[in-house]
Design a protein around this motif. Structure first.
Motif, PDB file in Angstrom:
ATOM      1  N   GLU A  81       0.885  -1.310  -0.017  1.00 40.01           N
ATOM      2  CA  GLU A  81      -0.007  -0.073  -0.128  1.00 40.01           C
ATOM      3  C   GLU A  81       0.811   1.153   0.197  1.00 40.01           C
ATOM      4  OE1 GLU A  81      -3.217   2.294   2.654  1.00 40.01           O
ATOM      5  OE2 GLU A  81      -2.139   1.030   3.623  1.00 40.01           O
ATOM      6  N   LYS A  82       2.040   1.270   0.863  1.00 38.76           N
ATOM      7  CA  LYS A  82       2.858   2.607   0.664  1.00 38.76           C
ATOM      8  C   LYS A  82       3.359   2.683  -0.508  1.00 38.76           C
ATOM      9  CE  LYS A  82       6.914   4.145   3.100  1.00 38.76           C
ATOM     10  NZ  LYS A  82       7.883   3.960   4.346  1.00 38.76           N
ATOM     11  N   LEU A  83       3.806   1.430  -1.274  1.00 37.25           N
ATOM     12  CA  LEU A  83       4.300   1.672  -2.657  1.00 37.25           C
ATOM     13  C   LEU A  83       3.341   2.296  -3.706  1.00 37.25           C
ATOM     14  CD1 LEU A  83       6.721   1.239  -4.590  1.00 37.25           C
ATOM     15  CD2 LEU A  83       6.165  -1.144  -4.735  1.00 37.25           C
ATOM     16  N   PHE A  84       2.115   1.692  -3.442  1.00 37.78           N
ATOM     17  CA  PHE A  84       1.054   2.018  -4.383  1.00 37.78           C
ATOM     18  C   PHE A  84       0.646   3.554  -4.047  1.00 37.78           C
ATOM     19  CE2 PHE A  84      -3.658   3.037  -4.435  1.00 37.78           C
ATOM     20  CZ  PHE A  84      -4.192   2.412  -5.717  1.00 37.78           C
ATOM     21  N   ARG A  85       0.681   4.069  -2.725  1.00 38.72           N
ATOM     22  CA  ARG A  85       0.536   5.677  -2.567  1.00 38.72           C
ATOM     23  C   ARG A  85       1.672   6.288  -3.275  1.00 38.72           C
ATOM     24  NH1 ARG A  85      -4.854   5.832  -0.918  1.00 38.72           N
ATOM     25  NH2 ARG A  85      -5.351   4.473   0.752  1.00 38.72           N
ATOM     26  N   SER A  86       3.044   5.922  -3.175  1.00 40.41           N
ATOM     27  CA  SER A  86       3.993   6.471  -3.600  1.00 40.41           C
ATOM     28  C   SER A  86       3.996   6.618  -5.221  1.00 40.41           C
ATOM     29  CB  SER A  86       5.308   5.892  -3.263  1.00 40.41           C
ATOM     30  OG  SER A  86       5.390   5.810  -1.839  1.00 40.41           O
ATOM     31  N   LEU A  87       3.735   5.432  -5.763  1.00 39.39           N
ATOM     32  CA  LEU A  87       3.483   5.474  -7.320  1.00 39.39           C
ATOM     33  C   LEU A  87       2.243   6.406  -7.882  1.00 39.39           C
ATOM     34  CD1 LEU A  87       3.973   1.651  -8.105  1.00 39.39           C
ATOM     35  CD2 LEU A  87       5.565   3.535  -8.666  1.00 39.39           C
ATOM     36  N   GLU A  88       1.209   6.455  -7.057  1.00 31.71           N
ATOM     37  CA  GLU A  88      -0.116   7.399  -7.322  1.00 31.71           C
ATOM     38  C   GLU A  88       0.386   8.892  -7.238  1.00 31.71           C
ATOM     39  OE1 GLU A  88      -3.315   9.938  -6.939  1.00 31.71           O
ATOM     40  OE2 GLU A  88      -1.903   9.360  -5.515  1.00 31.71           O
ATOM     41  N   LYS A  89       1.384   9.062  -6.496  1.00 28.26           N
ATOM     42  CA  LYS A  89       1.541  10.663  -6.172  1.00 28.26           C
ATOM     43  C   LYS A  89       2.781  11.072  -7.230  1.00 28.26           C
ATOM     44  CE  LYS A  89       3.631  13.762  -3.001  1.00 28.26           C
ATOM     45  NZ  LYS A  89       4.323  14.017  -1.669  1.00 28.26           N
ATOM     46  N   ALA A  90       3.532   9.906  -7.605  1.00 32.03           N
ATOM     47  CA  ALA A  90       4.457  10.238  -8.829  1.00 32.03           C
ATOM     48  C   ALA A  90       3.750  10.587 -10.043  1.00 32.03           C
ATOM     49  CB  ALA A  90       5.742   9.278  -8.809  1.00 32.03           C
ATOM     50  N   VAL A  91       3.003   9.447 -10.469  1.00 36.00           N
ATOM     51  CA  VAL A  91       2.282   9.623 -11.453  1.00 36.00           C
ATOM     52  C   VAL A  91       1.602  10.977 -11.540  1.00 36.00           C
ATOM     53  CG1 VAL A  91       0.533   8.519 -12.943  1.00 36.00           C
ATOM     54  CG2 VAL A  91       2.328   7.248 -11.959  1.00 36.00           C
ATOM     55  N   ARG A  92       0.829  11.378 -10.744  1.00 33.36           N
ATOM     56  CA  ARG A  92      -0.079  12.530 -10.701  1.00 33.36           C
ATOM     57  C   ARG A  92       0.784  13.784 -11.016  1.00 33.36           C
ATOM     58  NH1 ARG A  92      -1.149  14.550  -5.987  1.00 33.36           N
ATOM     59  NH2 ARG A  92      -1.211  12.431  -4.928  1.00 33.36           N
ATOM     60  N   GLN A  93       1.937  13.722 -10.291  1.00 33.71           N
ATOM     61  CA  GLN A  93       2.892  14.859 -10.393  1.00 33.71           C
ATOM     62  C   GLN A  93       3.565  15.004 -11.661  1.00 33.71           C
ATOM     63  OE1 GLN A  93       3.306  17.513  -8.308  1.00 33.71           O
ATOM     64  NE2 GLN A  93       2.173  16.639  -6.574  1.00 33.71           N
TER      65      GLN A  93
END
Length: 732
Positions: free
Chosen positions: A276-288
């Motif tokens: 889940e932590k990796l999922f949140r990080s990937l979501e933020k990275a893709v959005r930015q």
């Protein structure tokens, strides 16, 4: 799934040998049925693939993989199983035939392929219903089924077929394996070498079906929580508003508070937490990254075209320095390196990233549902333990409590957790790969753009290399210029500002002049507002931000609000009698009508007597007003009024013994300044200041004579600072 025991129990009167013989005969029939049904099933799959799947795939009118999923793989596994069965029954000795080992070896392959097929069976049924509504596709289905029926008629088989019966055959077959193996196990004597392998194969077949059912149940739970379209509407929320939902929300909130306050430990899954932590990080990275690429494309398009024009102009200058003007109008748009850059950026970077960004929504909802179900499970578990503790003394209560476990909540939580743990890992790997590839493409496109720019201007690359001692060379040239007659008299050895005098002169002519406050506006303010709301300008104020006012010294304003829209108390909203706007509070002082009238009378008297200029304690703007502009810097007259003493210093002419004394006094006064606001330098000629930082003023104007910029020194560094950012130091 447990088969009924269809075998007849041996009669006590029968001889053991005769009973064993009957079991062996029954076993032979079950083996024959198992092999024959597997053979017929494999034939049906092969005919379906040949007469239905392949023709539809060639027509390309439907999504064949969605309708038939992995039927080809199921056919391969069935063919391998049938081959092993034939090899097992090839031994003529019935006592040596072992069927259980065949299914034990095929357990993993059977579970893998049938799990996927059964998982997508509901989707296939939905797709079939939607396809049959289209007349053209329905005609193709009918033609394929008729061809298959014709083959069945030739072989004398029942031909009550349709598309639904074809796609359900694998589901029916995997459910039939436990029945056949259970019946074969019961028909096998206990002393037969196949008895124990058959028992294990029977258990494995049941486990396969249980796993498939659990896998499908997880999907049903996921689909249940994916149908959230009506939750955002008022009708959907009202439909779910009942006593049960209120209680459930209350229990979740109470459980969340207990976990948050540390009353109860939080149930954690390390694998899920990591994913889940990796999922949140990937979501933020893709959005930015999507946001930054959009901004980059937006602001780069015009910049690149201008840069290309400048490159061509510079190239023309280098080729022909004596040629006046540029040939920018003849620029060929085909040489623009940005022409295909944007299209490739959108195709290779933005399109996959935008699609990936939209895929994060559904997992986020499932993760939230997983946390909700975890809170429900903990709440039920706590309630169950609280019910069992007071009734543990009785003999009947424990049995009643044990029949009320937190089953549904626990099953839902475990199903969601298992699904997320499994699929988040795959999702994170895929998302990381897409993100990495997009970044690689982005870097490659930027590198290609820069290469195209350099290729487009080959002569610029042939410029001579910069000198290592460029500073010394430039200084020597400047010294030669200073020795010229028409430059030497006017040269001042101070820091040269980036903005030239001509630019400052143009700027002054373009900037609108600050309008003076009229007597009517001043009288209106005095009549409309109380004295407590009236303020006076201590010095000239230039508006720096939007909605700021530019006011002159001594003008009267009325305070409307003591904060700006961002909540800053240093920027006030005022009324000038003609307009409203914001002014920094440090430029204002409380209005004193008595002092104002006295000052007006004194100014009228001074105008008649024409006394020398005076310095007021509150308004210290510019020492250059009191110093002669000539090189001798002689002081004609000086008048100083202080707040803590009534003594007046006047007639200082002749009091100073030398020019050095005058400079020392001016240096002392110049040091009494500080930065009212922080200022960030925008070029090398400007000086960066922190708020309240002490500065020493070297000159109260720039090289062009503009008194809005002062030359200051702080911490051994010199540079220009806006005058309205500085305030005079006052000492008790």
């Amino acid at each position: 799934m447990t088969p009924h025991d269809l075998s007849t129990p041996p009669s006590p009167a029968l001889d053991p040998e005769e009973a064993r013989l009957r079991k062996m005969n029954r076993r032979a029939k079950v083996i024959q049925e198992l092999v024959q049904t597997e053979k017929d099933y494999l034939t049906d799959l092969e005919l379906c693939i040949r007469e239905v799947v392949q023709p539809l795939r060639n027509l390309q009118v439907i999504d064949v993989d969605r309708l038939f999923t992995n039927m080809e793989t199921v056919c391969e596994v069935s063919a391998a199983l049938l081959h092993r069965l034939h090899a097992a029954i090839a031994d003529p000795d019935p006592e040596a035939v072992v069927i259980g080992e065949v299914f034990i070896q095929a357990k993993a392959a059977l579970e893998d392929v049938y799990k996927i097929y059964c998982y997508h069976h509901d989707d296939a049924n939905g797709a079939l219903k939607s396809y049959e509504k289209e007349e053209e596709i329905k005609q193709h289905f009918t033609a394929c089924v008729l061809a298959l029926k014709k083959i069945y008629d030739q072989e004398g088989k029942p031909n009550l077929l349709d598309m639904g019966s074809l796609i359900i055959k694998p589901v029916q077959r995997i459910m039939k394996y436990p029945l056949l193996l259970g019946e074969l196990w019961h028909a096998t004597p206990e002393d037969h070498p196949d008895h124990r392998p058959l028992q294990e194969a029977f258990t494995a077949a049941k486990i396969i079906n249980v796993n498939i059912n659990e896998f499908k149940r997880r999907k049903d739970i996921v689909m249940k929580y994916k149908r959230l379209e009506d939750e955002g509407t008022l009708r959907g929320k009202l439909n779910k508003f009942n006593i049960h939902s209120i209680r459930k929300k209350g229990d979740r909130f109470a459980g969340y508070l207990k976990i948050l306050t540390g009353v109860e430990p939080q149930v954690r899954d390390e694998v899920f937490d990591r994913e889940e932590k990796l999922f949140r990080s990937l979501e933020k990275a893709v959005r930015q990254l999507v946001k930054n690429v959009h901004c980059y494309l937006q602001y780069t398009q015009e910049m690149v075209s201008v840069a290309v024009q400048n490159v061509h102009d510079m190239e023309n200058i280098v080729k022909d320095p004596n040629k006046n003007g540029t040939s920018g109008s003849s620029l060929n748009n085909g040489n623009d390196p940005y022409k295909h850059f944007k299209d490739r950026m959108e195709h290779l970077v933005l399109t996959p990233l935008s699609s990936l960004q939209g895929m994060f929504t559904a997992p986020q909802k499932l993760i939230q549902k997983r946390y909700d179900k975890l809170l429900d499970y903990c709440s039920r578990l706590e309630r169950s333990s609280s019910f069992s503790s007071p009734s543990s003394t009785t003999s009947s209560s424990p049995s009643l409590v044990s029949e009320e476990p937190p089953g549904p909540a626990r099953r839902d939580y475990e199903a969601l957790n298992a699904l997320l743990v499994e699929e988040l890992q795959r999702f994170n790997v895929a998302a990381y790969t897409i993100l990495t590839n997009s970044v690689v493409y982005l870097v490659d496109l930027l590198r290609g753009l820069m290469n195209n720019v350099l290729v487009g201007a080959p002569s610029i690359q042939q410029l001579p290399a910069p000198l290592s001692n460029i500073a010394e060379v430039q200084n020597s040239i400047m010294d030669e210029l200073n020795n010229l007659t028409f430059v030497k008299d006017n040269a001042q050895k101070l820091m040269e500002r980036k903005v030239s005098f001509e630019r400052q002169r143009d700027k002054k002519t373009v900037m609108p002049e600050v309008q003076h406050q009229t007597e009517e506006q001043r009288a209106w303010l005095l009549t409309e507002y109380p004295l407590s709301r009236l303020y006076q300008l201590k010095r000239k104020c230039n508006g720096c931000q939007e909605q700021d006012l530019s006011l002159l010294e001594g003008e009267l304003v009325a305070l409307l609000e003591d904060t700006d829209p961002l909540g800053s108390s240093s920027r006030w909203l005022v009324h000038t009698g003609g307009a409203q706007g914001y002014v920094y509070s440090t430029f204002l002082k409380q209005y004193n009508p008595l002092r104002d009238s006295q000052r007006a009378g004194q100014m009228a008297k001074e105008q008649q007597q024409q006394p020398p200029p005076a310095m007021v304690d509150e308004d210290f703007d510019d020492l250059s007003l009191f110093v002669s502009g000539s090189g001798s810097s002689s002081l004609r007259s000086f008048n100083l009024n202080t707040t803590d003493s009534s003594s007046t210093l006047s007639g200082l002419q002749g009091e100073l013994e030398s020019t050095e004394d005058l400079e020392d006094m001016l240096d002392t006064e110049a040091q009494q300044f500080y930065a009212v606001y922080a200022f960030q330098a925008r070029c090398d000629q400007e000086l960066t200041l922190q708020e309240y930082q002490h500065v020493r003023i070297l000159q109260f104007c720039d090289l062009g004579g503009n008194k809005e910029w002062w030359l200051a020194e702080a911490n051994g560094q010199k540079g220009y600072v806006p005058a309205n950012y500085l305030g005079r130091m006052s000492y008790a």
